[in-house]
Design a protein around this motif. Structure first.
Motif, PDB file in Angstrom:
ATOM      1  N   PHE A   1       0.825  -1.208   0.000  1.00  0.00           N
ATOM      2  CA  PHE A   1       0.000   0.000   0.000  1.00  0.00           C
ATOM      3  C   PHE A   1       0.858   1.256   0.000  1.00  0.00           C
ATOM      4  O   PHE A   1       2.009   1.238   0.438  1.00  0.00           O
ATOM      5  N   MET A   2       0.265   2.321  -0.535  1.00  0.00           N
ATOM      6  CA  MET A   2       0.929   3.632  -0.525  1.00  0.00           C
ATOM      7  C   MET A   2      -0.110   4.700  -0.264  1.00  0.00           C
ATOM      8  O   MET A   2      -1.212   4.656  -0.820  1.00  0.00           O
ATOM      9  N   GLY A   3       0.265   5.678   0.572  1.00  0.00           N
ATOM     10  CA  GLY A   3      -0.614   6.810   0.828  1.00  0.00           C
ATOM     11  C   GLY A   3      -0.348   7.919  -0.186  1.00  0.00           C
ATOM     12  O   GLY A   3       0.648   7.882  -0.923  1.00  0.00           O
ATOM     13  N   ALA A   4      -1.240   8.919  -0.189  1.00  0.00           N
ATOM     14  CA  ALA A   4      -1.171   9.988  -1.185  1.00  0.00           C
ATOM     15  C   ALA A   4       0.175  10.722  -1.161  1.00  0.00           C
ATOM     16  O   ALA A   4       0.807  10.916  -2.198  1.00  0.00           O
TER      17      ALA A   4
ATOM     18  N   HIS B   1      -4.404   8.958  -5.116  1.00  0.00           N
ATOM     19  CA  HIS B   1      -5.603   8.873  -4.277  1.00  0.00           C
ATOM     20  C   HIS B   1      -5.153   8.791  -2.814  1.00  0.00           C
ATOM     21  O   HIS B   1      -3.984   8.562  -2.528  1.00  0.00           O
ATOM     22  N   GLU B   2      -6.099   8.930  -1.898  1.00  0.00           N
ATOM     23  CA  GLU B   2      -5.763   8.899  -0.470  1.00  0.00           C
ATOM     24  C   GLU B   2      -4.990   7.611  -0.111  1.00  0.00           C
ATOM     25  O   GLU B   2      -4.009   7.633   0.612  1.00  0.00           O
ATOM     26  N   ALA B   3      -5.440   6.468  -0.637  1.00  0.00           N
ATOM     27  CA  ALA B   3      -4.715   5.203  -0.398  1.00  0.00           C
ATOM     28  C   ALA B   3      -4.771   4.346  -1.652  1.00  0.00           C
ATOM     29  O   ALA B   3      -5.788   4.316  -2.353  1.00  0.00           O
ATOM     30  N   THR B   4      -3.652   3.678  -1.948  1.00  0.00           N
ATOM     31  CA  THR B   4      -3.553   2.833  -3.144  1.00  0.00           C
ATOM     32  C   THR B   4      -3.028   1.465  -2.742  1.00  0.00           C
ATOM     33  O   THR B   4      -2.049   1.370  -1.990  1.00  0.00           O
ATOM     34  N   LEU B   5      -3.667   0.398  -3.238  1.00  0.00           N
ATOM     35  CA  LEU B   5      -3.098  -0.941  -3.055  1.00  0.00           C
ATOM     36  C   LEU B   5      -2.434  -1.339  -4.360  1.00  0.00           C
ATOM     37  O   LEU B   5      -2.983  -1.097  -5.448  1.00  0.00           O
ATOM     38  N   PHE B   6      -1.254  -1.940  -4.233  1.00  0.00           N
ATOM     39  CA  PHE B   6      -0.509  -2.394  -5.408  1.00  0.00           C
ATOM     40  C   PHE B   6      -0.346  -3.906  -5.285  1.00  0.00           C
ATOM     41  O   PHE B   6       0.115  -4.404  -4.249  1.00  0.00           O
ATOM     42  N   MET B   7      -0.753  -4.634  -6.328  1.00  0.00           N
ATOM     43  CA  MET B   7      -0.730  -6.106  -6.239  1.00  0.00           C
ATOM     44  C   MET B   7      -0.227  -6.743  -7.523  1.00  0.00           C
ATOM     45  O   MET B   7      -0.125  -6.095  -8.552  1.00  0.00           O
TER      46      MET B   7
END
Ligand SMILES: Cc1cc2nc3c(=O)[nH]c(=O)nc-3n(C[C@H](O)[C@H](O)[C@H](O)COP(=O)(O)OP(=O)(O)OC[C@H]3O[C@@H](n4cnc5c(N)ncnc54)[C@H](O)[C@@H]3O)c2cc1C
Length: 472
Positions: A261-264, A281-287
């Motif tokens: 995950f990464m925050g803005a 975006h406020e929070a992003t999941l990377f998979m």
């Protein structure tokens, strides 16, 4: 004898022992490359040795042990905790010459590498044969096999594949007195004796120096799945929705190869520095997952409020997404002159509490704390950004750093999941061990260190916490 004189005479003695081509002396070299690690911990080695063989390592250690001179092993110096820092010790730099991949065995599934091999070079070699070595610290373009073993590094694939220690079969090491030995066997199963390989993994160069290692390898995810795997991102307008999705993915027994995950603020800093072109975006999941799994994961995220997603078009596009997460440290470093790269671990179901606490802490002390981390295993990387030149800013950062580490422990977490103890986290590690495991365990660790390194020459003052006071 003055410090300067002792450094010079040390340099000339080691040079006559090993030959001038592999010894850097203070009177002939500025040691520019060895004056700090990537966490900005300063260092002033007396001499730097760049061995070509295990015999060279053995000779230096015997020399140093007889005279009780500290010795610090160094790979690429990407440690973020001061683990390679020394003032007056001998640095053994494995990266210059001991960097050969000795063999790749695609039947017995191992790679045999010297300690100074750069991780990405190994990955490249394995990829040609349809194999891979899963642990992937974001420092892979620089960090070495000796460094990742000694730090028991993690990375983005830990959730699925574990940390480096899960992939080490056997080691050739040199003990503090210069004795060479092999630990373990390059076999999938081996039940003989205490597991000394595992003791060396994560010991930060305090027990023995690794000259070469047999690492377990496995077919690439594409080979294993028999279908293409793709990298993708899912976007959220709130942390709560992102964390609920992480919990949802885990409790649905879905196992992506990567779950990050990464925050803005973190994503923005990487994009500003490297122009990767990912919407913030406020929070992003990377998979990363197989074609078959992706729709199931997206459905869980959607039911938890995701606002959008992006699936990489091809491998190159996937690498672009990967780089957004991998470049985190360099991105946040561009925000100011100082950064504490934090790496506490919390139980995954407490991630939301932790993120909220970090945000409150940033407000409380008036510092920026961009957030990212390994969502799948609860390993969070808050980066505390500060202004090195300002005493006030440094003090605020120190207080925020301490608060967020202690809070992680209070949630049932740990002070470090990846970067290790080095010099930076000795006190926090001691408090955690004392509280959770007790003085007997601290004593046991102290005794192990004494047994392996009676003269305390291997990376002294790091990793091993102070004596608890209890005598067993
Ligand atoms: C941009 C960036 C991203 C990072 N991302 C991650 C990440 O995702 N996951 C993670 O776990 N870490 C990460 N790190 C931390 C660090 O890169 C890793 O811990 C890395 O494995 C260290 O490798 P190195 O070769 O640089 O070791 P060094 O920094 O040179 O040494 C680290 C420790 O290992 C010891 N050591 C080195 N070689 C030997 C040897 N041959 N024998 C015995 N001891 C030895 C040293 O004495 C020291 O204690 C990151 C760092 C940076 C700068």
């Amino acid at each position: 004898m003055t410090f300067a004189k002792s450094r010079e005479s040390l340099g000339s003695e080691i040079e006559s022992l090993l030959g001038e081509d592999i010894v850097l002396r203070p009177d002939k070299s500025s040691f520019e490359d060895f004056k700090a690690d990537l966490g900005d911990f300063a260092s002033e080695p007396a001499v730097v040795v760049q061995p070509k063989t295990a015999d060279h390592v053995s000779k230096v250690l015997k020399y140093a042990n007889d005279r009780k001179i500290p010795v610090v092993a160094r790979g690429a110096g990407t440690s973020l905790t001061g683990a390679t820092s020394t003032f007056g010790g001998i640095v053994i730099d494995f990266s210059k010459y001991m960097n050969r991949i000795l063999s790749v065995d695609t039947t017995n599934w191992y790679a045999h590498c010297e300690a100074g091999v750069v991780l990405d070079d190994l990955k490249e070699e394995l990829k040609k044969k349809g194999f891979f070595f899963p642990p992937d610290p974001a420092s892979a373009p620089w960090c070495t096999i000796g460094g990742i073993i000694s730090e028991n590094s993690g990375g983005m694939r830990t959730f699925r594949y574990g940390t480096v220690r899960n992939w080490v079969l056997a080691l050739n090491v040199v003990f503090a007195d210069g004795t060479k030995a092999k630990l373990g066997e390059p076999l999938p199963k081996n039940r003989v004796g205490y597991d000394l390989v595992q003791l060396v993994c994560g010991s930060e160069g305090t027990l023995a120096l690794v000259t070469d290692a047999w690492l377990k390898i496995t077919p690439t995810p594409e080979e294993e799945a028999g279908t293409p795997v793709k990298k993708f991102m899912v976007f959220f307008s709130s942390w709560e929705d992102a964390v609920n999705s992480i919990v949802g993915i885990r409790s649905s027994r879905l196992i992506p190869n990567l779950l990050e995950f990464m925050g803005a603020e973190a994503l923005q800093s990487v994009d500003d520095s490297f122009e990767i072109g990912i919407p913030v975006h406020e929070a992003t999941l990377f998979m990363e997952a197989s074609d078959e799994l992706i729709p199931k994961i997206l459905a869980v995220c959607k039911s938890n409020g995701s606002v959008d997603n992006y699936i990489a078009k091809d491998e190159k596009d996937g690498e672009r997404l990967y780089s957004a997460r991998a470049l985190l440290h360099l991105g946040v470093k561009s925000l100011d002159t100082g950064v504490y790269a934090e790496d506490a671990v919390v139980p995954v179901d407490r991630l939301a509490d932790y993120v909220t606490f970090v945000k409150q802490t940033a407000k409380k002390y008036g510092v920026k704390i961009p957030l990212a981390g390994h969502a799948g295993d609860g390993n969070v990387h808050p980066s505390i950004v500060y202004h090195k030149e300002s005493k006030e800013s440094r003090e605020s950062a120190d207080l925020a750093f301490a608060d967020i580490i202690r809070y992680a422990v209070s949630l049932g977490g740990s002070v470090t999941g990846e970067h290790g103890i080095g010099k930076q986290k000795l006190n926090f590690a001691r408090d955690q061990l004392m509280e959770r495991n007790g003085p007997k365990v601290i004593n046991l660790m102290q005794e192990i260190k004494k047994l392996w390194d009676p003269n305390n020459i291997l990376n002294p003052g790091k990793f091993v916490v102070e004596d608890s006071g209890e005598k067993s």
